[in-house]
Design a protein around this motif. Structure first.
Motif, PDB file in Angstrom:
ATOM      1  N   LYS A 283      47.572  34.536  32.475  1.00 57.51           N
ATOM      2  CA  LYS A 283      47.751  34.145  31.262  1.00 57.51           C
ATOM      3  C   LYS A 283      47.756  32.482  31.283  1.00 57.51           C
ATOM      4  CE  LYS A 283      50.922  38.050  30.434  1.00 57.51           C
ATOM      5  NZ  LYS A 283      52.321  38.327  29.855  1.00 57.51           N
ATOM      6  N   LEU A 284      48.263  31.767  32.325  1.00 53.36           N
ATOM      7  CA  LEU A 284      48.137  30.306  32.343  1.00 53.36           C
ATOM      8  C   LEU A 284      46.671  29.959  32.169  1.00 53.36           C
ATOM      9  CD1 LEU A 284      49.680  27.705  32.717  1.00 53.36           C
ATOM     10  CD2 LEU A 284      49.576  28.176  34.915  1.00 53.36           C
ATOM     11  N   PHE A 285      45.582  30.559  32.947  1.00 51.04           N
ATOM     12  CA  PHE A 285      44.328  30.298  33.064  1.00 51.04           C
ATOM     13  C   PHE A 285      43.839  30.572  31.640  1.00 51.04           C
ATOM     14  CE2 PHE A 285      39.874  31.892  33.112  1.00 51.04           C
ATOM     15  CZ  PHE A 285      39.207  31.085  33.818  1.00 51.04           C
ATOM     16  N   ALA A 286      44.087  31.857  30.780  1.00 48.50           N
ATOM     17  CA  ALA A 286      43.640  32.027  29.640  1.00 48.50           C
ATOM     18  C   ALA A 286      44.151  30.966  28.593  1.00 48.50           C
ATOM     19  CB  ALA A 286      43.942  33.411  29.157  1.00 48.50           C
ATOM     20  N   ALA A 287      45.245  30.543  28.691  1.00 51.39           N
ATOM     21  CA  ALA A 287      45.779  29.532  27.732  1.00 51.39           C
ATOM     22  C   ALA A 287      44.878  28.057  27.880  1.00 51.39           C
ATOM     23  CB  ALA A 287      47.342  29.200  27.941  1.00 51.39           C
ATOM     24  N   GLY A 288      44.927  27.738  29.246  1.00 50.77           N
ATOM     25  CA  GLY A 288      44.090  26.626  29.465  1.00 50.77           C
ATOM     26  C   GLY A 288      42.459  26.535  29.033  1.00 50.77           C
ATOM     27  N   ILE A 394      36.969  34.003  31.265  1.00 51.41           N
ATOM     28  CA  ILE A 394      38.240  34.790  31.090  1.00 51.41           C
ATOM     29  C   ILE A 394      38.217  35.938  31.279  1.00 51.41           C
ATOM     30  CG2 ILE A 394      40.152  35.263  29.289  1.00 51.41           C
ATOM     31  CD1 ILE A 394      39.237  32.844  27.841  1.00 51.41           C
ATOM     32  N   TRP A 395      37.198  36.749  30.848  1.00 59.27           N
ATOM     33  CA  TRP A 395      37.022  38.270  31.443  1.00 59.27           C
ATOM     34  C   TRP A 395      37.059  38.414  32.662  1.00 59.27           C
ATOM     35  CZ3 TRP A 395      32.619  41.206  32.824  1.00 59.27           C
ATOM     36  CH2 TRP A 395      32.991  42.498  33.100  1.00 59.27           C
ATOM     37  N   LEU A 396      36.402  37.627  33.425  1.00 55.31           N
ATOM     38  CA  LEU A 396      35.995  37.718  35.040  1.00 55.31           C
ATOM     39  C   LEU A 396      37.361  37.408  35.700  1.00 55.31           C
ATOM     40  CD1 LEU A 396      32.464  36.339  35.213  1.00 55.31           C
ATOM     41  CD2 LEU A 396      32.874  38.773  35.363  1.00 55.31           C
ATOM     42  N   VAL A 397      38.136  36.469  35.394  1.00 56.04           N
ATOM     43  CA  VAL A 397      39.253  36.035  35.989  1.00 56.04           C
ATOM     44  C   VAL A 397      40.429  37.297  35.477  1.00 56.04           C
ATOM     45  CG1 VAL A 397      41.259  34.369  36.165  1.00 56.04           C
ATOM     46  CG2 VAL A 397      38.762  33.462  36.057  1.00 56.04           C
ATOM     47  N   TYR A 398      40.277  37.694  34.560  1.00 52.99           N
ATOM     48  CA  TYR A 398      41.319  38.861  34.287  1.00 52.99           C
ATOM     49  C   TYR A 398      41.054  39.867  35.133  1.00 52.99           C
ATOM     50  CZ  TYR A 398      43.151  42.997  32.022  1.00 52.99           C
ATOM     51  OH  TYR A 398      43.853  43.986  31.738  1.00 52.99           O
ATOM     52  N   ARG A 399      39.798  40.196  35.599  1.00 53.75           N
ATOM     53  CA  ARG A 399      39.483  41.388  36.465  1.00 53.75           C
ATOM     54  C   ARG A 399      39.951  40.974  37.924  1.00 53.75           C
ATOM     55  NH1 ARG A 399      33.758  43.123  36.577  1.00 53.75           N
ATOM     56  NH2 ARG A 399      34.581  44.820  38.157  1.00 53.75           N
ATOM     57  N   VAL A 400      39.893  39.510  38.126  1.00 49.68           N
ATOM     58  CA  VAL A 400      40.249  39.223  39.492  1.00 49.68           C
ATOM     59  C   VAL A 400      41.838  39.345  39.563  1.00 49.68           C
ATOM     60  CG1 VAL A 400      40.501  37.178  40.917  1.00 49.68           C
ATOM     61  CG2 VAL A 400      38.522  37.401  40.078  1.00 49.68           C
ATOM     62  N   SER A 401      42.429  39.037  38.525  1.00 48.60           N
ATOM     63  CA  SER A 401      43.891  39.216  38.633  1.00 48.60           C
ATOM     64  C   SER A 401      44.613  40.608  38.816  1.00 48.60           C
ATOM     65  CB  SER A 401      44.628  38.506  37.074  1.00 48.60           C
ATOM     66  OG  SER A 401      44.101  39.407  36.122  1.00 48.60           O
ATOM     67  N   LEU A 402      43.699  41.584  38.270  1.00 49.86           N
ATOM     68  CA  LEU A 402      44.149  42.823  38.417  1.00 49.86           C
ATOM     69  C   LEU A 402      43.869  43.330  40.023  1.00 49.86           C
ATOM     70  CD1 LEU A 402      42.438  44.742  35.313  1.00 49.86           C
ATOM     71  CD2 LEU A 402      44.970  43.971  35.660  1.00 49.86           C
ATOM     72  N   ILE A 403      42.705  42.845  40.458  1.00 48.73           N
ATOM     73  CA  ILE A 403      42.329  43.060  41.951  1.00 48.73           C
ATOM     74  C   ILE A 403      43.509  42.456  42.885  1.00 48.73           C
ATOM     75  CG2 ILE A 403      40.937  42.537  44.036  1.00 48.73           C
ATOM     76  CD1 ILE A 403      38.572  42.813  41.920  1.00 48.73           C
ATOM     77  N   VAL A 404      44.161  41.191  42.611  1.00 48.63           N
ATOM     78  CA  VAL A 404      45.005  40.637  43.347  1.00 48.63           C
ATOM     79  C   VAL A 404      46.512  41.557  43.419  1.00 48.63           C
ATOM     80  CG1 VAL A 404      46.378  38.614  43.612  1.00 48.63           C
ATOM     81  CG2 VAL A 404      43.963  38.254  43.167  1.00 48.63           C
ATOM     82  N   LYS A 405      46.857  41.869  42.104  1.00 50.52           N
ATOM     83  CA  LYS A 405      47.906  42.741  42.029  1.00 50.52           C
ATOM     84  C   LYS A 405      47.827  44.349  42.687  1.00 50.52           C
ATOM     85  CE  LYS A 405      48.973  40.735  37.630  1.00 50.52           C
ATOM     86  NZ  LYS A 405      49.198  40.828  35.992  1.00 50.52           N
ATOM     87  N   GLN A 406      46.558  44.572  43.225  1.00 53.17           N
ATOM     88  CA  GLN A 406      46.406  45.570  44.008  1.00 53.17           C
ATOM     89  C   GLN A 406      46.363  45.571  45.296  1.00 53.17           C
ATOM     90  OE1 GLN A 406      42.776  47.279  42.277  1.00 53.17           O
ATOM     91  NE2 GLN A 406      43.749  47.961  40.178  1.00 53.17           N
ATOM     92  N   PRO A 407      46.917  46.305  46.326  1.00 51.32           N
ATOM     93  CA  PRO A 407      46.913  46.274  47.602  1.00 51.32           C
ATOM     94  C   PRO A 407      45.574  46.522  47.931  1.00 51.32           C
ATOM     95  CG  PRO A 407      47.874  48.186  47.368  1.00 51.32           C
ATOM     96  CD  PRO A 407      47.924  47.644  45.808  1.00 51.32           C
ATOM     97  N   ALA A 408      45.128  45.474  49.134  1.00 52.97           N
ATOM     98  CA  ALA A 408      43.705  46.041  49.635  1.00 52.97           C
ATOM     99  C   ALA A 408      43.486  47.301  50.253  1.00 52.97           C
ATOM    100  CB  ALA A 408      43.441  44.819  50.655  1.00 52.97           C
ATOM    101  N   THR A 409      42.698  48.099  50.124  1.00 49.01           N
ATOM    102  CA  THR A 409      42.403  49.213  50.844  1.00 49.01           C
ATOM    103  C   THR A 409      41.233  49.039  51.912  1.00 49.01           C
ATOM    104  OG1 THR A 409      40.494  49.680  49.541  1.00 49.01           O
ATOM    105  CG2 THR A 409      42.863  50.543  48.850  1.00 49.01           C
ATOM    106  N   LYS A 410      41.664  49.867  53.072  1.00 46.60           N
ATOM    107  CA  LYS A 410      40.747  49.624  54.337  1.00 46.60           C
ATOM    108  C   LYS A 410      39.645  50.680  54.241  1.00 46.60           C
ATOM    109  CE  LYS A 410      43.280  46.648  56.063  1.00 46.60           C
ATOM    110  NZ  LYS A 410      43.049  45.126  56.385  1.00 46.60           N
TER     111      LYS A 410
END
Length: 410
Positions: A283-288, A394-410
């Motif tokens: 959200k901070l990134f999108a506002a900037g 903006i769209w790409l960083v949104y996808r990154v933010s979703l990945i960061v909120k998910q735990p990494a899978t092995k």
């Protein structure tokens, strides 16, 4: 504000933040100074906009190549040793820039500088990710990114003063002399950074690089970071020529413009860093990004204006840019696992540099200057292109933010 931003850290962590910030200062200044020197260089070396765009992009392309080459090895060595190796090469390249006296020599020197300088940012980010918790990295990045603002407040005005007083060669020699002191501080005071060596998975550097590239989780981050610097690479190279030849200001006005823009960044960055650790980073990134798009369109469509108005536009525009960079970088450092951080950051940096090189070359082809003293033509087109790229980002960083909120899978 800077003191508040680094409160809660150990004395050694504060030293790391400070030294990485100073490293960032020299790296950014070496690259950023090309833009304010652009008008001087084009006239003194008798080069056109396309050739000047090539000088800018040469650094970026060579940095991208070295980053990819170093990625497979980035997690196999003490990060301090890697930092010293590449910083030494960067300083030698900067000295070569200061000794160049033709387009060909300066182009070659920028290639050498980029080969070494392009990896330093990735190594620095890996060190930050190794030594600081995720909830600390926004504040850490806000202080380290002050190297960007510091280059405008102190470095660029001083570099322009030296160029106006003597020649543009003196500017690069000043950067190299200051960088030598920073390199000695790293050599004598930084401890080895080796925790990642206990978590290596691939013995073969090329295999490690390949596995990092194939990681689906990482690929989204690579794509986002590729688009992040494109706007700056398109606008920056011809900024001074636009100010002098289109807005009808003078070379003597440039130090004040860059200094006050840098001061605005120094004011906003600690605030953004603290917010980045407390609120949703996307959200901070999108506002900037929204603020950046508005100000970029205003800036690129300016007619001749008073100095004070240009300074106001520049200050607000840089506030928007900083509000994008800090949360985006903080998000990006949270994607890779420790054993992949060096490779991931090197690949990310390489993709950014490659995209930036293409953007600088494209900008050099979009704009046109019939004569060294005539206005830059088609500059408003850059504003529309940059706005489009920011929307995609903006769209790409949104996808990154979703990945960061998910735990990494092995």
């Amino acid at each position: 504000m800077q003191t508040e931003a680094i409160s809660g850290f150990t004395p050694y962590q504060r030293f790391i933040i400070a030294i990485l910030g100073l490293l960032q200062f020299t790296i950014v200044l070496d690259f950023m100074i090309i833009s304010p020197l652009g008008d001087i260089l084009m006239k003194s070396l008798d080069i056109n906009t396309a050739q000047f765009g090539l000088i800018v992009s040469a650094y970026a392309f060579s940095a991208a190549i070295s980053g990819i080459m170093a990625a497979g090895f980035a997690d196999r060595f003490d990060r301090k040793k890697l930092l010293l190796f590449f910083y030494t090469g960067f300083l030698l390249g900067t000295v070569s820039c200061g000794m160049a006296d033709s387009f060909t020599q300066l182009l070659a020197a920028r290639i050498v500088t980029g080969l070494f300088g392009g990896v330093i940012g990735a190594v620095s980010l890996a060190i930050v990710a190794d030594l600081f918790r995720p909830d600390q990295r926004g504040r850490v990045m806000s202080v380290i990114q002050m190297g960007f603002a510091g280059s405008q407040v102190l470095g660029i005005p001083l570099g322009l003063f030296l160029a106006n007083r003597w020649t543009w060669h003196a500017t690069f020699l000043m950067i190299a002399a200051f960088g030598l002191l920073i390199g000695l501080a790293v050599l004598l005071n930084m401890q080895p950074v080796t925790a990642h060596l206990d978590n290596r998975t691939d013995k073969n550097p090329l295999l490690h690089l390949w596995h990092t590239l194939l990681n689906k989780r990482y690929q989204t981050g690579f794509l986002a970071t590729t688009f992040l610097p494109v706007g700056g690479f398109m606008l920056m190279p011809f900024g001074s020529a636009f100010i002098i030849n289109n807005l009808l200001l003078t070379q003597e006005d440039l130090p004040l413009i860059f200094m006050l823009s840098g001061i605005s960044s120094i004011i906003i960055m600690p605030m953004i860093g603290r917010l980045s650790d407390r609120v949703d980073r996307f959200k901070l990134f999108a506002a900037g990004s929204v603020l950046s798009m508005i100000m970029v369109l205003i800036y690129t469509h300016l007619p001749p204006v008073p100095l004070w108005l240009l300074i106001m536009v520049n200050m607000i525009m840089f506030m928007g840019i900083m509000s994008r960079i800090i949360p985006a970088v903080a998000l990006n450092t949270s994607i890779p696992e420790m054993h992949d951080r060096g490779a991931y950051m090197s690949i990310s940096a390489s993709l950014q540099q490659m995209a930036g090189g293409v953007a600088a070359m494209a900008a050099g082809l979009i704009v046109f200057q019939p004569h060294p003293h005539s206005p830059i033509e088609h500059y408003p087109r850059l504003g529309w292109v940059v706005t489009t790229v920011v929307l995609v980002c903006i769209w790409l960083v949104y996808r990154v933010s979703l990945i960061v909120k998910q735990p990494a899978t092995k």
